[in-house]
Design a protein around this motif. Structure first.
Motif: not given
Length: 100
Positions: A23-26, A75-83
């Motif tokens: 779910v790309d939670a990071f 976490a949501e205040n920082h860029p999402q990482i998906v890979g």
């Protein structure tokens, strides 16, 4: 329940956990990762993948690491990482794969 990244991730930032998250939670900071508790579906995939054992279920975070629960809530205040990207392996990182 959600999962929480704690201090063992600082300066390591191994991202194999990111690659298994469905779910790309990071989210990524310069020296660590956080898990967005609003996105996490409690699947446990990340915890099993973390080579430095930095990820805990929120209900099992050791007392001395409780501040990390609220840090991950940002976490949501920082860029999402998906890979997956290359690990940081900075000065505070204890790399379990390093030659001793």
């Amino acid at each position: 329940m959600t999962y929480v990244v704690t201090e063992k991730c600082v300066d390591c930032k191994f991202t194999s956990c990111v690659s298994v998250c469905p779910v790309d939670a990071f989210h990524e900071l310069p020296d660590r990762l956080y898990i967005n508790p609003e996105t996490c579906i409690d699947c446990n995939a990340c915890m099993d993948e973390c080579p430095v054992e930095a990820i805990f279920p929120d209900m099992d975070v050791p007392d001395e690491l409780q501040e990390w629960v609220s840090l991950n809530e940002e976490a949501e205040n920082h860029p999402q990482i998906v890979g997956q990207i290359d690990a940081l392996k900075g000065p505070k990182c204890v790399d379990p794969n390093a030659d001793n």
